[in-house]
Each structure stands twice: as structure tokens, then as C-alpha cells.
Design a protein around this motif. Structure first.
Motif: not given
Lengths: 356, 533
Positions: A106, A114, A195, A307, A311, B42, B44, B215-222, B244
Motif C-alpha cells: 500500500r 489515514r 461505513y 487505528p 500502532r 494486521d 494481511i 471495504a477493507y481499511t487496514p487497522g480497522e476492519a475487513l 481489527d
């Protein structure tokens, strides 16, 4: 003679001279800023080289074939000489490219965009709590040394300095979330809200307000309270103690004795004389506490599933994801220098002795 | 003035906080018909089935993608047709023809075509990412794959392979997640620099599974949405949120409070504390993780490591039952052979137990004196550090000092892979659902630096390697199983690899969650039958 009248005369210089001075001042500041960041990058990069962790191995996994592993090393440029790797990285930054993560490809810039607002949001709320309560406690204990508030402050400082933050975080979750049901659980937003909001600034409080979504705003506040309280507690411990110490030092000075001899009350002395004189110090203390929070409260963010930058950086360090580590270091360095510069300006405006 | 300002500011903060707190209590429940899974996500790297090889990604592939054939959820040793309706083995024993399921569509609505099957396999080989080695066991390479996967007509595909392996083995390989069928037409507009849409699939999906990535937000949720048109039937849930939550203690609180429906990877103490709670149930299933101790026979700095007497003594110096039951509180069971229980070809042959006399006799016979010191490297995480300490204590009784050195995973694997350890305590998870997966790791060493476990621990085994190669080529199923039993016994009897334990999955569910199945391997996680009452 008031301590605030004399140095003001020193500022009366020709306008042109003042402009030249401030331009030169800015140039020096900017030069220091760039040098600091470059130094940070060099040191971080060098430290990364000493790590035995193999980012290519983390990327492809332990079961991957040698060919896949070597291909990853090549992609990361690990087969290049060290100065070339560093040069390429710096060249990228100069062109506004922070590179891509070694662990998941990424773009670092979008990752940082973010996670950093999440940390900033948490830090700002925590430092507001921390500064208001910390300075308030410091003042109150100076007003009545060895009084009840002074004793509470000393206890708070002792606990704040000695209790591990993750333990306090878990304890607060247990008490306020699991037992009393007063607070919400870990996370930055509720699953339903997460979301449904559109991100503009990356700050949950601001974005929910822009959308006019009052429920989501309250959800964001609710999630902020516990982690911000934990961080604020630690900020309070530091800020109140140092404020108290600075005030006590000030209260021992001759002008205070003179004021007392003239019949001024403790309240008049502390609030009217001593506090304005230590305000610059207090600003510096608060700014330093804030920069510590901006570096990312690693353990707090982990316990509260927040997040944020802390971290992000820890995960990157564990897998030797150098572009991510360097990118996060840049952000921390920039915010550190910026906050200090703002604190500097504030201190100057609060303390006439520092004006040129 | 200032004091008054302070007091009003504090009151304002207090009010703001308490309004938010009180307002939110009512929300403390998971959304209806959406499953909330609290776990650490995390790890992934990529959600592309041709690349992803981490726990979370692999756990997701069964929900997002389908293969021609797949292990049966209830009995994984059987294969079920999925995107194929049926298959026939070629007369030469080195090809298979698949009839595709009629009317199957991807989540995008595009039909599943023979071209998609060809594209998916060619794509995986040409991308050449981590799991490609699984497909390469069929002798496929980026250069020869085009010739080995062919569209026969609008509903038939033929695959052939140059490697000397039977069709049963080829079917196992084609049931692995790396052989997932992707939607070529959906990927086409997302291809960048000839990457076959790889970058796009890092955060998106293009499959026919019961779910698709929302949606996939790293560190938050898939977040998954249901795919109601999945060829094998849509799911009961309308979506899944993999949240996450990196801290196990926080995960425990979430599941206890009902803010998560499923959580996993809790510590033994945490699971024990949740036992018997009326709102929770604990799903305990065997996992395919094998834990073993390896002595690096290629390390010439410490010659005792290559001494078979040490290997034998070590087998008698592990207090298997005490470690599995007391130390690891039932999260692991004893398994002394390299195929985990439940895996095709696994045998039940736990013949070793802690026996100091036998260990000392073996050491005496081999001329290994008391005072021998060995550096034991271990991943710095539970339960491995705990097991290492237990080994240290029991080996000490026979006069062998184990210097335990805990290391972070990233350092540790580099050393094991580079044959730089003296001894290591670690785990192994099979790559696909066939006995050859572990046999080719533990009982195969072509001495070419190919990185098998036998190679990493310097175990030279030309004869056994030949047996392993012969077993995978064997076409008679019964003979093949007998071959693997024999190979396992040889590794168990005399090798620098001491197989000790098999892990269990412990998954905590809210009691209203029904129908979740977790098989032996990580990819055998089935969410399509899950419902929330």
C-alpha cells in the motif's frame, strides 16, 4: 518596576530591520527543520540496517520458494548497495513519493493520511483534558501548598508515573465498559457508523459534524472518551507536577517576598504575578506532552484498537517495513518540530523577556 | 476569574463526555444479521488468492472465491465439486477434464467461463507470488502453463501436468486456495502494468464465493457483503465485519459484552475464564499446526547436533503429557508424527513419553557427556517460550543444558531458513490438503538448498527422499496411505526433528451464532452456513 515593562522597549526597531530579522529567523528555522528531518531519516535508516528482521521473508512467508523470496528482495531493492537505497528513498521524498509498504504494497502516503488524523484527534482531546486539568491542579496546589488538592496532585503524579498505561487502559475498559456499561468498547467508531460516514478530513469528530450526523458524532465522542482519559491522565501527571514545581520556584523569588510584604494575598501572587511569569514554561511543558502523544500512544492504541500512528509504526517495526518506518518517522519529526515552533512563538508572545 | 473559567471548562468537558456515554449505551450490540468477528487482521499482505498466504487472508478465501473442487466442510478428506460439476481422469494418468457447473456466475454477475479457469491458473503461475509453489508441485511453470490448461469447449476445461504425480494428488492441489477461479472480465479494467489485477485484488475481490469484499481499511476492519447469487447458494448472513482488535484482552471483553459475535486467538487463561458462561460457546477443533523441535545437523560449530543419540534421547526427554495438559491447558494435544490427526494419511503412533533412563542410556551409547550445551532458539511468543522452558527443565535432568534464546518471528525465521540455528522450537502448517504437503517438508531433502524442513535442519536423506517422491506418484490410494505411514515412522524413529504437539483452534462464539465450521487448516473456515438467531 514590573518585569513586563522593560524589555518591550527592545522591540522598537525599524520595520525593515524587523522584516529582515524575521525572514532570516524563518530561514534559519526552516534550515534547522530540514536538517533535523534529514538527520532523523539517516539515523532511522541506519538503525533499520542493524535489525536482523528480514522484510522480504515477512512479505513472502516462511514457506515461499527461494525464487519468490529473491524476487521480493529485488523488488524492495535489498540487492542494491546501502547508499543507493537511501539515495533512492530521499530522491523519492523530494518528488513527493513516500514509497509503498514492503509488507502489503500500500502507498505509505495514503496509509499515513489515514492513521495520523486518528492519532492527532486522540492527542488533541487528551491534551486539552490534560492541560486544563494539569495546569488547574498545579495552580490549585500552589495556591494552597500541602492542602488537599496538593496531596491529591502528588498522588496522581505518583500513580501516573508508575502505573503501566496498558494496565490502566484495560482496567478502565473493564470497569467503565464491561462492568458499569458507562462507556463503549474498543475501536474508533461503532460498526454501524464506521461505513456510513464519508471521510473528508480523517477526523471523525469533524467529518461527522460536516455530515450533520449527530448520532455518529456522539458515537465518535463516546469512543474517544476512554482512550483520551487514559492518555490525559498521564499528561496530567506530568503537566501538573512541572507546573507546580515551576510555580514553587517562582514563589521563592524576591519580587514575591516584596509583594507579600506589601500585603498581597497568595491568590493575587500566584494568579497575578507568578503564573504569568511561568506561563512560557507551562506552554513548553504542554507542547512537549503533546508531541509525546503525537508520536502515537502505542500501548493505548493497541488496547483500545485505535487505528493510529503508534500502532502503524509498531507493526512496521516488527516486520522491518522500512518505507513505512521512515514515512512515520518523517511525520513524527515534522509534527515535533512544528509543535515546538508553535510553542516557541507562544512562549515569546507570553514572555516579553524572550522577544528580540 | 481564571478559577471560574477553569471550573466551567471542566464542567463542559464532563457534560460532553457523559452525554456521549449515556447516549451510546443502547448501541452495545452487533448489527442484526451481520456477523462481527473480532480478531487481529494486521497480518494481511494481500487478498489476492494468487498471493495472500497469511492467516487472515487464507481464512477469507473460502468466503470470497471458489475452486473447481474443494474439500467437503464436514469431511475434508472428501472432495466436492464446486465450480466443476464433475471430472474425469485422463487415460495417461496425467490429466483431468472438468465439466463446469452450468449457470454459475461470479459476484459481478459475469458467467463463470472456461476462459476464467484458464486465466486463473495461468495468472497464478505468471504472477509467481508466495503460494505459487503449490501449483508448481504439478510441474507447472510460468512458461509451460499455457500448454497445460486448455478450454475444450464452452463447458469443459482440461488440465494436464508434467510432474510425476497422480490425479488424486492433482485434485488436492486444485482444491487449494491458490487455484481459486477469478473473474477475468471484472479484473480486465483493473489491470495495471500487466499485473493481472494483482494490485486491485489487494483490497477487493472478484470471485464467486458466498461473500464479496465491501471495504477493507487496514487497522480497522475487513467488511464482506453477502453474494446471494453464489453458485453453491447464498449465505444466511447479510455481511461479516472482521474487526481489527489486536489485544486479546480487549477481544475477550468485546465477546463478553456482545459487541463481537466470534473471536479467536485468546490465551489459554482467557478461554478458561470464559468456559461455562451462558451467553458464550467455545468451539474447539483440531488445527493442522504441528509443533516440533529441530536440531540443526548441518551446524558444525556444535558437533553433538548431528549425533543420532541426541535425537533419540531428545524424544525421551520431552514431557509430552505434562506440557500439553498442564502447561498448555488442553490447547494442544500430543502428536508425534508429521501428519496432524484428521489429515489424510495421519497415523496414531505416540510411542514416546518422558523417560529419563532411556534418554540417559541413549546419551551414554552415543558418547554424549553431561554438561553438553545447546542453544535453543524460539519465537518470542506463547506458547513457544513456555514449551521451551519446560524442555529446558526436562533436558537438564539428563545433563543437557538448553540455552533458550527467544527471538521475534522476523529474526527467527530468517535464521531457521538460513540454517543458522543450533536447535529451534517452532511450528509447521501444511500448505494444501494432501499428505505430500508435510511429507515434502519433513521427509524430503534434495540437498539443493530448496528450503524443506529436512534441509533447514541438515538432515541428509537420499533414500527417504526417493520414497517421498514415489509416494506422491503412487496412484493406488491404499498403497499411498501405507507409504505415508512408513515415511512418518521413519521420521519419528530417527531424525533431528522431534514432532511433539498438534494445536487446537479455540474459537469463542456468542451462543446465538450457529453454523460456523472451522476445519483443520486455516482456509477451511466456513461462514456461509452461519446464522444469528
Amino acid at each position: 518596576m514590573s518585569s513586563s515593562t522593560l524589555p518591550r522597549n527592545a522591540t522598537r526597531r525599524p520595520l525593515g530591520r524587523r522584516v529582515v530579522d524575521s525572514t532570516r529567523g524563518f530561514a534559519v528555522w526552516f534550515g534547522t527543520f530540514v536538517l533535523t528531518l534529514f538527520g532523523l531519516l539517516v539515523v532511522t535508516f541506519a538503525l533499520g540496517l542493524t535489525s536482523a528482521a528480514d522484510p522480504a521473508l515477512h512479505r513472502v512467508g516462511d514457506h515461499a520458494s527461494e525464487a519468490v523470496y529473491q524476487a521480493a528482495r529485488h523488488d524492495f531493492g535489498l540487492d542494491q548497495p546501502i547508499p543507493v537505497r537511501f539515495g533512492q528513498y530521499v530522491w523519492g521524498i523530494l518528488h513527493g513519493d513516500l514509497g509503498a509498504s514492503w509488507s502489503n504494497s500500500r502507498p505509505i502516503a495514503s496509509d499515513l493520511a489515514r492513521v495520523f488524523p486518528a492519532t492527532v484527534e486522540l492527542s488533541i482531546v487528551a491534551i486539552i483534558f490534560g492541560a486544563v486539568i494539569g495546569v488547574g491542579l498545579g495552580l490549585a496546589s500552589a495556591l494552597k501548598p500541602r492542602g488537599a488538592i496538593d496531596n491529591i496532585l502528588r498522588l496522581v503524579s505518583l500513580v501516573g508515573y508508575s502505573v503501566p498505561i496498558f494496565w490502566l487502559g484495560l482496567l478502565m475498559l473493564l470497569v467503565f465498559y464491561a462492568i458499569l456499561h458507562w462507556a463503549v468498547g474498543p475501536g474508533r467508531l461503532d460498526d454501524i457508523v464506521q461505513y456510513s460516514i464519508t471521510w473528508h478530513t480523517g477526523f471523525a469528530l469533524i467529518d461527522t459534524l460536516i455530515a450533520g450526523d449527530w448520532d455518529s458524532f456522539r458515537d465518535a465522542v463516546a469512543h474517544l472518551v476512554l482512550p483520551a482519559a487514559v492518555l490525559a491522565f498521564y499528561a496530567i501527571a506530568g503537566i501538573s507536577r512541572l507546573t507546580r514545581a515551576a510555580l514553587f520556584a517562582e514563589l521563592g523569588k524576591d519580587y514575591v517576598t516584596a509583594a507579600r510584604a506589601k500585603g498581597a494575598t497568595q491568590r493575587q501572587i500566584v494568579l497575578g504575578q507568578a503564573f504569568p511569569n511561568v506561563a512560557g514554561v507551562v506552554v513548553t511543558i504542554v507542547a512537549l506532552s503533546f508531541t509525546v502523544l503525537l508520536e502515537g500512544a502505542i500501548l493505548t492504541e493497541t488496547v483500545f484498537a485505535w487505528p493510529g500512528l503508534g500502532r502503524y509504526l509498531t507493526s512496521a517495526i516488527f516486520v522491518a517495513d522500512m518505507p513505512a518506518i521512515l514515512g512515520a518517522t518523517l511525520v513524527i519529526g515534522t509534527s515535533f518540530v512544528t509543535v515546538n515552533a508553535i510553542a516557541d512563538l507562544l512562549t515569546r508572545s507570553l514572555d516579553p523577556r524572550l522577544r528580540t | 476569574m481564571k478559577t471560574r473559567f477553569l471550573i466551567s471548562a471542566l464542567t463542559a468537558f464532563g457534560l460532553l463526555a457523559s452525554t456521549a456515554l449515556v447516549a451510546d449505551i443502547a448501541r452495545a450490540a452487533t448489527p442484526a444479521n451481520v456477523l462481527v468477528v473480532a480478531q487481529s487482521i494486521d497480518d494481511i499482505v494481500s487478498l489476492d488468492p494468487a498471493e495472500g498466504y497469511e492467516l487472515t487472508s487464507v481464512q477469507s478465501f473460502n468466503s470470497l472465491y471458489q475452486r473447481l473442487i474443494a474439500s467437503d466442510a464436514a469431511d475434508p478428506t472428501k472432495l466436492d465439486p464446486v465450480l466443476a460439476e464433475s471430472w474425469t481422469a485422463g487415460a495417461d494418468g496425467k490429466s483431468l477434464t472438468f465439466a463446469l457447473r452450468q449457470g454459475a456466475t461470479f459476484a459481478s454477475g459475469n458467467p463463470v467461463r472456461p476462459e476464467d479457469v484458464v486465466y486463473s491458473l495461468v495468472r497464478a503461475l505468471k504472477l509467481g507470488k508466495t503460494p505459487v509453489f503449490i501449483l508448481q508441485t504439478l510441474g507447472w511453470t510460468a512458461d509451460n502453463i499455457d500448454a497445460n490448461v486448455k478450454k475444450l469447449d464452452d463447458s469443459h476445461v482440461q488440465v494436464s501436468w508434467p510432474a510425476d504425480v497422480g490425479s488424486a494428488f492433482a485434485l488436492s492441489i486444485l482444491s487449494a486456495p491458490v487455484a481459486s477461479i477469478v473473474d477475468e472480465k471484472a479484473l480486465e479494467p483493473n489491470v495495471k502494468d500487466n499485473d493481472f489485477g494483482n494490485a486491485y485484488l489487494h483490497n477487493a475481490s472478484a470471485g464467486s464465493g458466498p461473500f464479496k469484499i465491501k471495504a477493507y481499511t487496514p487497522g480497522e476492519a475487513l467488511v464482506f457483503d453477502a453474494n446471494p447469487t453464489a453458485p453453491t447458494g447464498g449465505p444466511k448472513l447479510s455481511g461479516i465485519i472482521f474487526k481489527d482488535v489486536p489485544d486479546p484482552a480487549a477481544r475477550r471483553l468485546l465477546i463478553e459484552q456482545g459487541d463481537a459475535d466470534i473471536t479467536r486467538d485468546l490465551g489459554a487463561d482467557q478461554v478458561a475464564a470464559l468456559q461455562g458462561k451462558p451467553d458464550l460457546s467455545i468451539l474447539q477443533t483440531p488445527s493442522a499446526e504441528s509443533d516440533y523441535l529441530g536440531f540443526n545437523a548441518s551446524n558444525t560449530d556444535n558437533p553433538v547436533l548431528a549425533n543420532p543419540a541426541l535425537w533419540e534421547a531428545a524424544r525421551w526427554l520431552v514431557d509430552y503429557d505434562a506440557i500439553a495438559n498442564d502447561l498448555l491447558k488442553g490447547q494442544y494435544s500430543v502428536q508425534q508424527t508429521f501428519l496432524p490427526k484428521g489429515f489424510p494419511g495421519a497415523i496414531d503412533n505416540n510411542i514416546f513419553k518422558f523417560d529419563l533412563d532411556k534418554a540417559k542410556a541413549a546419551l551414554d551409547k552415543g558418547g554424549i557427556k553431561a554438561g553438553t550445551t545447546i542453544k535453543l532458539e524460539v519465537i518470542n511468543q506463547p506458547p513457544f517460550t513456555d514449551i521451551a522452558q519446560a524442555l529446558q527443565a526436562s533436558f537438564a535432568k539428563a545433563g543437557i543444558t538448553l540455552n533458550v534464546v527467544p527471538e521475534v518471528a522476523a529474526d527467527f525465521y530468517g535464521k531457521v531458513r538460513g540454517r543458522k540455528t543450533e536447535a529451534a522450537l517452532l511450528f509447521w502448517i501444511p500448505d494444501y490438503f494432501d499428505a505430500h504437503s508435510n511429507a515434502s517438508a519433513f521427509a524430503f531433502n534434495p540437498d539443493d538448498g530448496s528450503g524443506t524442513i529436512a534441509w533447514r535442519f541438515g538432515w541428509s536423506i537420499p533414500d527417504l527422499s526417493k520414497q517421498t517422491v514415489a509416494a506422491v506418484a503412487e496412484t493406488d490410494p491404499a498403497k499411498r496411505l501405507a507409504d505415508y505411514a512408513e515415511i512418518q515412522k521413519q521420521v519419528q524413529a530417527n531424525s533431528p526433528l522431534v514432532l511433539m504437539f498438534q494445536a487446537k483452534n479455540q474459537i469463542v462464539l456468542r451462543s446465538n451464532v450457529k453454523g460456523f465450521i472451522q476445519g483443520l487448516t486455516a482456509d477451511q473456515a466456513y461462514f456461509n452456513g452461519v446464522s444469528k438467531d
